[in-house]
Design an enzyme around this catalytic site. Structure first.
Site, short mmCIF file in Angstrom:
data_model
loop_
_atom_site.label_atom_id
_atom_site.label_comp_id
_atom_site.label_asym_id
_atom_site.label_seq_id
_atom_site.Cartn_x
_atom_site.Cartn_y
_atom_site.Cartn_z
N LYS A 163 0.86 -1.18 0.00
CA LYS A 163 0.00 0.00 0.00
C LYS A 163 0.90 1.23 0.00
O LYS A 163 1.87 1.28 0.76
CB LYS A 163 -0.86 0.01 1.26
CG LYS A 163 -1.92 -1.10 1.29
CD LYS A 163 -3.07 -0.74 0.39
CE LYS A 163 -4.28 -1.61 0.68
NZ LYS A 163 -5.35 -1.37 -0.30
N LYS A 262 -13.76 -7.30 -7.08
CA LYS A 262 -14.24 -7.56 -5.72
C LYS A 262 -15.74 -7.74 -5.81
O LYS A 262 -16.43 -6.82 -6.27
CB LYS A 262 -13.97 -6.36 -4.80
CG LYS A 262 -12.51 -6.12 -4.50
CD LYS A 262 -12.34 -4.94 -3.57
CE LYS A 262 -10.85 -4.67 -3.40
NZ LYS A 262 -10.58 -3.47 -2.61
O1 OSB Z 1 -7.87 -1.30 -2.33
O2 OSB Z 1 -7.63 -3.38 -2.51
C1 OSB Z 1 -7.93 -2.38 -1.84
C2 OSB Z 1 -8.58 -3.58 1.66
C3 OSB Z 1 -9.62 -2.79 2.02
C4 OSB Z 1 -10.08 -1.84 1.17
C5 OSB Z 1 -9.50 -1.70 -0.08
C6 OSB Z 1 -8.47 -2.51 -0.45
C7 OSB Z 1 -8.00 -3.43 0.42
C8 OSB Z 1 -6.90 -4.24 0.11
C9 OSB Z 1 -7.08 -5.63 0.40
O3 OSB Z 1 -5.91 -3.83 -0.39
C10 OSB Z 1 -5.79 -6.27 0.55
C11 OSB Z 1 -5.60 -6.58 1.93
O4 OSB Z 1 -6.50 -7.25 2.43
O5 OSB Z 1 -4.59 -6.23 2.49
MG MG Z 2 -7.04 -1.81 -4.20
#
Ligand code: OSB
Ligand code: MG
Length: 368
Positions: A163, A262
């Protein structure tokens, strides 16, 4: 199948450690579970929009209300024989994708149980084990991140997602690349940038990333297509792809080379499968994203990830990555490095633990 009743649970699940992203820092996940009843069968669904409307415009309290006041009343007492007819009953409601997903997923679980088959078989999945990746939130301590990545690579994770957010990007990625020159990495920007940040985004090309996930605003397909033309690294869209039509337009514009699917973000498995199929015919590969769902939502994601155009390890995790004890059971475990086996039980394969559902529920209602 006649929908006799639907129960809605708003739950708050404590994380083992805070999860930090470009859209905020989180110590709990707020999620909505649904239980759709037909005779003596129960189908379970889940959508995890979280507490605040920060990843998307939806949030847990809002999803609970729109389900209770509009969507569930449009279904109870009706016979719903196909996923398409469920979507038709709900099509008058604009947006509210997570809320629709909570019902769509429950319907698919119920339908698979009714058919006495595991969900992935009903979806015509083509594998019984799914590739999954490792994933790290914003940490602000590079040494801690490097150690966590080292552990993930030692454990055999095939790819690592990082991230990023303003202030935690180029320097961090440079250090990571220096420490792990050969591994597969990608970054997830969670819509944090605009074309004004082109200089920074352009620098990402030097790190040989597998993809850059959602660099720009969720409603901006045009600027993503401009950016993709100027970058060597493939763009993957997440937040932007909320419907089949958005996926078609993104592909037509050349706004991405990968699509993250998703179920929650696109209104359920029915649309997720249609987006998968559309991408497959356009030769755009996909993978499955997650929202830190309990084992129910994550098992729906597993079933989706068995489809043939899922070509990159998905964001589906063993329960222990985020939870001390999963709200639902059985919890998800790796079956071998970087892989999770798909449940073979009828339906989606997971149900809530009754005691934990009571203790983690903020509120619940059963209709009618
Ligand atoms: O942007 O993919 C995303 C988790 C919550 C909200 C958005 C996102 C995510 C993740 C999931 O990145 C990956 C994770 O579970 O670490
Ligand atoms: Mg994402």
């Amino acid at each position: 199948m006649r929908i006799d009743s639907v129960s809605i649970y708003h739950v708050r699940m404590p994380l083992v450690a805070p999860f930090n992203t470009a859209f905020g820092d989180h110590s709990h996940i707020e999620s909505i579970l649904t239980c759709m009843v037909c005779g003596d069968l129960e189908g379970w669904g889940e959508a995890a929009p979280w507490k605040h409307p920060a990843y998307s415009a939806e949030w847990a309290d809002g999803v609970f209300c729109v389900l209770r006041d509009f969507m569930v009343p449009a279904l109870v007492g009706k016979r719903i024989e196909t996923a398409a007819s469920l979507q038709t009953c709900l099509s008058w409601v604009k947006g509210n994708y997570f809320a629709k997903a909570a019902l769509d997923l429950a319907w698919w679980d119920l339908h698979a149980k009714f058919s006495e088959r595991p969900l992935f078989e009903v979806l015509r999945g083509t594998r019984t084990m799914v590739d999954v990746g490792a994933d790290f939130g914003v940490m602000e301590d590079i040494d801690k991140l490097l150690h966590s990545i080292e552990d993930a690579i030692q454990s055999g994770y095939q790819r690592v997602k990082l991230k990023v957010r303003p202030g935690w990007e180029i320097e961090m990625i440079r250090e990571v690349r220096k420490a792990f020159p050969g591994h597969v990495f990608h970054v997830d920007c969670n819509s944090a940038y605009s074309l004004r940040d082109f200089e920074m985004l352009e620098q990402l090309d030097e790190f040989g990333l597998a993809m850059i996930e959602q660099p720009l605003a969720s409603d901006d397909l045009l600027d993503h297509s401009r950016l993709q033309r100027r970058l060597a690294t493939p763009i993957c869209l997440d937040e932007s792809i909320t419907s089949i039509d958005k996926a078609r337009k993104a592909i037509e514009l050349g706004a991405c080379q990968w699509v993250n699917i998703k179920p929650g973000r696109v209104g359920g498995l029915t649309n997720a499968i249609a987006i998968h199929d559309l991408c497959q015919s356009a030769r755009v590969p996909c993978w499955v994203g997650g929202m830190l769902e309990s084992a129910i939502g994550a098992s729906h994601c597993l079933a989706l990830a068995t489809l043939p155009n899922i070509k990159y390890p998905s964001d589906i995790f063993p329960s222990s990555r985020f939870y001390c004890t999963d709200l639902c059971e059985p919890s998800l475990e790796l079956c071998c490095p970087s892989k999770i086996a798909v449940p073979k039980r009828w339906g989606v394969g997971a149900i809530p633990n009754a005691r934990r559902l009571i203790s983690q529920a903020v509120k619940s209602i059963k209709l009618p």
